[in-house]
Write an enzyme that holds these catalytic residues in place. Structure first.
Site, mmCIF file in Angstrom:
data_model
loop_
_atom_site.group_PDB
_atom_site.id
_atom_site.type_symbol
_atom_site.label_atom_id
_atom_site.label_comp_id
_atom_site.label_asym_id
_atom_site.label_seq_id
_atom_site.Cartn_x
_atom_site.Cartn_y
_atom_site.Cartn_z
ATOM 1 N N GLU A 80 -5.404 0.209 -8.008
ATOM 2 C CA GLU A 80 -4.273 0.927 -8.717
ATOM 3 C C GLU A 80 -3.269 0.068 -9.347
ATOM 4 O OE1 GLU A 80 -4.085 5.174 -5.808
ATOM 5 O OE2 GLU A 80 -3.146 3.199 -4.993
ATOM 6 N N HIS A 131 -2.516 -2.698 -6.480
ATOM 7 C CA HIS A 131 -2.979 -2.390 -5.202
ATOM 8 C C HIS A 131 -4.227 -2.334 -5.074
ATOM 9 C CE1 HIS A 131 -3.312 1.061 -1.905
ATOM 10 N NE2 HIS A 131 -3.299 -0.116 -1.436
ATOM 11 N N SER A 146 0.918 -1.155 -0.034
ATOM 12 C CA SER A 146 -0.086 -0.064 -0.068
ATOM 13 C C SER A 146 0.863 1.358 -0.074
ATOM 14 C CB SER A 146 -0.903 0.095 1.051
ATOM 15 O OG SER A 146 -0.514 -0.563 2.319
HETATM 16 P P1 NAI Z 1 -1.895 -9.793 6.825
HETATM 17 O O1 NAI Z 1 -1.141 -9.403 7.928
HETATM 18 O O2 NAI Z 1 -3.391 -9.729 7.002
HETATM 19 O O3 NAI Z 1 -1.162 -10.773 6.117
HETATM 20 C C1 NAI Z 1 0.067 -11.109 5.792
HETATM 21 C C2 NAI Z 1 0.127 -12.469 5.412
HETATM 22 O O4 NAI Z 1 1.578 -12.793 4.911
HETATM 23 C C3 NAI Z 1 0.322 -13.157 7.004
HETATM 24 O O5 NAI Z 1 -0.530 -14.195 6.888
HETATM 25 C C4 NAI Z 1 1.737 -13.607 6.954
HETATM 26 O O6 NAI Z 1 1.859 -14.874 7.509
HETATM 27 C C5 NAI Z 1 2.061 -13.740 5.600
HETATM 28 N N1 NAI Z 1 3.649 -13.651 5.444
HETATM 29 C C6 NAI Z 1 4.422 -12.770 5.870
HETATM 30 N N2 NAI Z 1 5.739 -12.984 5.610
HETATM 31 C C7 NAI Z 1 5.777 -14.064 4.624
HETATM 32 C C8 NAI Z 1 6.542 -14.465 3.604
HETATM 33 N N3 NAI Z 1 7.590 -14.087 3.474
HETATM 34 N N4 NAI Z 1 5.935 -15.519 2.986
HETATM 35 C C9 NAI Z 1 4.653 -15.776 2.666
HETATM 36 N N5 NAI Z 1 3.732 -15.204 3.761
HETATM 37 C C10 NAI Z 1 4.127 -14.368 4.335
HETATM 38 O O7 NAI Z 1 -1.577 -8.336 6.108
HETATM 39 P P2 NAI Z 1 -2.566 -7.587 4.888
HETATM 40 O O8 NAI Z 1 -3.347 -6.435 5.537
HETATM 41 O O9 NAI Z 1 -3.276 -8.755 4.002
HETATM 42 O O10 NAI Z 1 -1.466 -7.042 4.047
HETATM 43 C C11 NAI Z 1 -0.896 -7.446 3.018
HETATM 44 C C12 NAI Z 1 -0.149 -6.458 2.115
HETATM 45 O O11 NAI Z 1 -1.199 -5.725 1.616
HETATM 46 C C13 NAI Z 1 0.761 -5.391 2.829
HETATM 47 O O12 NAI Z 1 1.703 -5.256 1.798
HETATM 48 C C14 NAI Z 1 -0.371 -4.390 2.998
HETATM 49 O O13 NAI Z 1 0.518 -3.092 2.970
HETATM 50 C C15 NAI Z 1 -1.093 -4.423 1.800
HETATM 51 N N6 NAI Z 1 -2.408 -3.891 1.916
HETATM 52 C C16 NAI Z 1 -3.389 -3.786 2.734
HETATM 53 C C17 NAI Z 1 -4.452 -3.248 2.897
HETATM 54 C C18 NAI Z 1 -5.253 -3.294 4.151
HETATM 55 O O14 NAI Z 1 -6.093 -2.562 4.391
HETATM 56 N N7 NAI Z 1 -5.149 -4.432 5.032
HETATM 57 C C19 NAI Z 1 -5.299 -2.476 1.807
HETATM 58 C C20 NAI Z 1 -4.169 -2.392 0.751
HETATM 59 C C21 NAI Z 1 -3.007 -3.085 0.600
#
Ligand code: NAI
Length: 712
Positions: free
Chosen positions: A465, A453, A432
């Site tokens: 995006e 995104h 993000s």
């Molecule tokens: P989350 O914390 O819910 O999920 C992340 C997942 O990635 C976790 O299950 C974790 O175990 C896993 N993980 C961590 N390191 C890893 C690796 N090396 N290999 C495989 N899996 C791994 O996070 P979320 O919210 O889903 O965010 C994910 C990405 O999306 C981030 O970059 C965030 O900035 C972006 N994002 C998040 C938004 C939101 O509102 N939550 C909106 C738009 C983008």
């Protein structure tokens, strides 16, 4: 091409006419002035034709009956006088009404989108047949454009399906399928597409025998059969509901309700005249113009391949997703819903199991069941694979990374993954805030890497995006755009930069909200200023929804990038320090102790604000709105000057879809154009003491000087 006819008349039987719409050179039939003139000509022929048993109206376009009136002609109409608009509406109604007076039964054979003016035309026929084709939808979406049906729709529909149903369809603007149309009595039957013509012919013969349509014609001329009490009840309940939905920002649904209620006791002719007069009241109003602009924004987006020139997107037959958290599982659900297989991996087996289960549940969700549909679930399961090893995702055409927001973790992952990817595979990050060019730094093929995104929650947010890094190729961008569209999303292409587009424009607004609080504005007053402007929620509540820690982190990134104008509020840091992270932690600016989704004022926050407050002014409502929205607007002019997006209209669509910027204002830059650059300068003048963030930008000053506008 321009002169090729849109309508053809043929005779499958000597006494049955088939009137077929097929607008040349277009994917959909639209009712332009030229098409209406052709219709008038064909009706002349049919009226003179003796011995007809029936006329069947149909379309030669697959998936479309008639998509509606030609909105480009509407938009190009300039500023017609009231009389001209009344005449335009009455002219269309009287033309269609000729169908209802032909000396034989008329049947609309509908096998696709039957919308707006097309739905009105179908309603002027004696009977309607629909098909089981999922594209076969009947709807009157005019209120979504700030109008109501103007070619007799408000007259015919209540007479065909009853006033209650008509109010729901016209004031709500949603479409219905054949099954619902049949249940309501709008359609006589629903048949498979391939049987439509045969069914229409059979219906003509049945009506020829029974002559039932003639009695109906009599009845449809009369006032509606409703009592005063029923009318009053319907008017009151529907008005209250509409008021709740539109919050006074969208006048058309209430105007449509008023019209239908006040015309219920009139005969069809008089009701039609009232409709034309009422239509002229709405046509060309600012809300009507703004909503038509939004329609064009969406239309343009659907046709935009994301790149200039001819670039073939790569076909995506299989998607890999890494990270099965909130975003990864949401993306997986969207992918398998569109029948594309997906492979998901997560370092945490528990997160993987949970993410896969959530994705399946979401993809199989059925609204009427309020839960997953077991049959759909059975079909979806084979499409979603939980990968045992990271390398298992590499066989995909597109791999989307959605792991923790940590540049090092992401880069290490890419270094392991890239050598395993296919020659043309595209790699995308859902980050993000991290720069796409920075993430691409270690890649051997940065050309096939981009940002993708998605917004949270993926199922509800239409915006994606597509971030173009310095080295991202056109083909990669085109592939990402085509993929997002295949998921039913609206992608906009943004050049890499802090906050990309949406967050970059959101921050000035969010930060200013906190400044206003420290100058004396109560939290709910700030929120109200935003919702009265038309935002779906206020900025303070939005902080609680996004998460205060996330906002603090992203705010730092924005401050580093633009230190001259991005303020960092001590209030945000203080709340995070106290563990108040927003809804997710049960407390943020508001308390969520009693209700998880509805914040209540919290004395502890009030105390904290007291200690940080710089002033105790009563801030007038106009200043509140100016202070919230002008910095966002100024930032948008910087975005345009930097060519962060390819077109001003991407800014507007991005904000409408990304943060719910009010559609009735047409978009941020559309709104700016309605204020005019000189008007904006005037509104900025009182805030010059606040520093750089309220300074007119070079583009604004230049646009004011040249008398130009922001829209192309
Ligand atoms: P989350 O914390 O819910 O999920 C992340 C997942 O990635 C976790 O299950 C974790 O175990 C896993 N993980 C961590 N390191 C890893 C690796 N090396 N290999 C495989 N899996 C791994 O996070 P979320 O919210 O889903 O965010 C994910 C990405 O999306 C981030 O970059 C965030 O900035 C972006 N994002 C998040 C938004 C939101 O509102 N939550 C909106 C738009 C983008």
């Amino acid at each position: 091409m321009a002169d090729a006819p849109s309508l053809s008349l043929s005779f499958p039987h000597p006494d049955v006419a088939l009137l077929a719409f097929d607008t040349p050179g277009k994917g959909a039939n639209v009712l332009s002035r030229a098409t209406l003139a052709e219709l008038a000509g064909q009706l002349d022929v049919l009226e003179r034709h003796s011995g007809l048993a029936g006329v069947v109206v149909c379309s030669r376009k697959p998936g479309v009956f008639i998509a509606g009136a030609d909105l480009r002609e509407f938009a190009a109409a300039g500023n017609p006088t009231r009389e001209e608009v009344v005449a335009l509406a009455a002219g269309g109604r009287k033309l269609f009404a000729r169908l209802s007076r032909l000396p034989c039964v008329t049947v609309a054979a509908i096998d696709g989108a039957c919308l707006g003016g097309g739905a009105e035309l179908a309603m002027w026929c004696d009977r309607r047949l629909m098909t089981t084709n999922p594209k076969c939808q009947f709807g009157l979406p005019e209120v979504k454009l700030g109008m109501f049906p103007g070619w007799g729709g408000t007259v015919r529909l209540p007479r065909l399906v009853g006033l209650g149903n008509a109010v729901e369809l016209i004031c709500g603007g949603e479409s219905i399928d054949g099954k619902s149309a049949l249940a309501m009595g709008l359609a006589s039957d629903v048949v498979p597409s391939e049987r439509l013509e045969e069914a229409a012919l059979a219906l003509v013969r049945a009506e020829q025998q029974s002559q039932a349509y003639l009695q109906d014609r009599q009845r449809w001329q009369q006032p509606l059969a409703v009592s005063e009490t029923e009318l009053a009840f319907l008017a009151a309940t529907a008005a209250a509901y509409i008021q709740g939905q539109t919050k006074g920002h969208y006048p058309a649904p209430l105007a449509a309700l008023d019209l239908m209620v006040s015309s219920a006791m009139l005969d069809a002719e008089e009701a039609g005249e009232r409709e034309s007069a009422g239509f002229a009241e709405l046509f060309g109003t600012p809300v009507n113009r703004a909503l038509i602009n939004v329609f064009f924004l969406q239309d343009r987006n659907k046709k935009d391949p994301g790149v200039a020139g001819e670039v073939r997107p790569r076909s995506v037959q299989r998607v890999g997703i890494i990270g099965a958290g909130i975003m990864g599982s949401g993306i997986a659900a969207a992918v398998i819903k569109r029948e594309t297989p997906a492979v998901v991996f997560d370092v945490s087996p528990a997160a993987l199991a949970n993410g896969v289960a959530k994705a399946l549940e979401e993809a199989a969700y059925d609204r009427s069941l309020r839960g997953p549909d077991p049959q759909r679930l059975v079909k979806l399961v084979p499409r979603l694979q939980a990968a045992a090893r990271e390398a298992d995702v590499a066989a995909a055409d597109l791999v989307i990374e959605a792991v923790v927001e940590n540049p090092q973790v992401k880069q290490e992952l890419f270094a392991r993954l890239e050598p395993l990817l296919g020659e043309d595979a595209v790699l995308a990050s859902n980050t993000s805030a991290i720069s796409i060019s920075r993430l691409a730094a270690g890649l051997k093929r940065p050309d096939r890497f981009c940002g993708l995104h998605f917004f949270n929650p993926v199922r509800r947010m239409p915006l994606v995006e597509v971030i173009r890094g310095v080295h991202t190729s056109d083909q990669t961008v085109a592939t990402a755009v085509a993929f997002a569209k295949a998921l039913g999303k609206s992608p906009i292409v943004v050049r890499d930069g802090p906050g990309f587009l949406v967050n970059r424009l959101l921050f000035p607004y969010m930060n200013e909200a906190l400044e206003l609080v420290l100058e004396g504005a109560p939290l709910d007053t700030v929120d109200r200023a935003a919702t009265e402007f038309g935002m779906p929620m206020g900025p303070i509540t939005l902080f609680d929804v996004v998460g205060l820690d996330t906002a603090l982190y992203a705010g730092r990134v924005m401050h580093e990038a633009f230190p001259d104008r991005v303020v960092q509020s001590p209030l945000l840091a203080a709340l995070v320090e106290r563990g108040r992270l927003g809804q997710k932690s049960g407390a943020g600016f508001f308390s969520y102790a009693r209700r998880k989704d509805r914040g209540e004022p919290d004395p502890q926050v009030a105390e904290l604000i007291e200690t940080l407050r710089r002033d105790r002014r009563e801030i007038p409502p106009q200043e509140l709105q100016d202070r919230l929205f002008l910095p966002m607007l100024l930032e948008a002019t910087r975005v345009l000057a930097e060519e962060l997006v390819r077109d001003a209209r991407d800014v507007d669509l991005g904000l409408i879809y990304g943060i719910g910027f009010p559609p009735f204002r047409g978009g941020l830059l559309f709104w700016a154009d309605t204020l005019g650059p000189a008007g904006i300068l005037q509104r900025l003048a009182p805030y010059q003491h606040l520093g750089e963030r309220f300074q007119p930008t070079p583009l604004l000053t230049e646009t004011a000087r040249s008398g130009g506008r922001f829209y192309p």
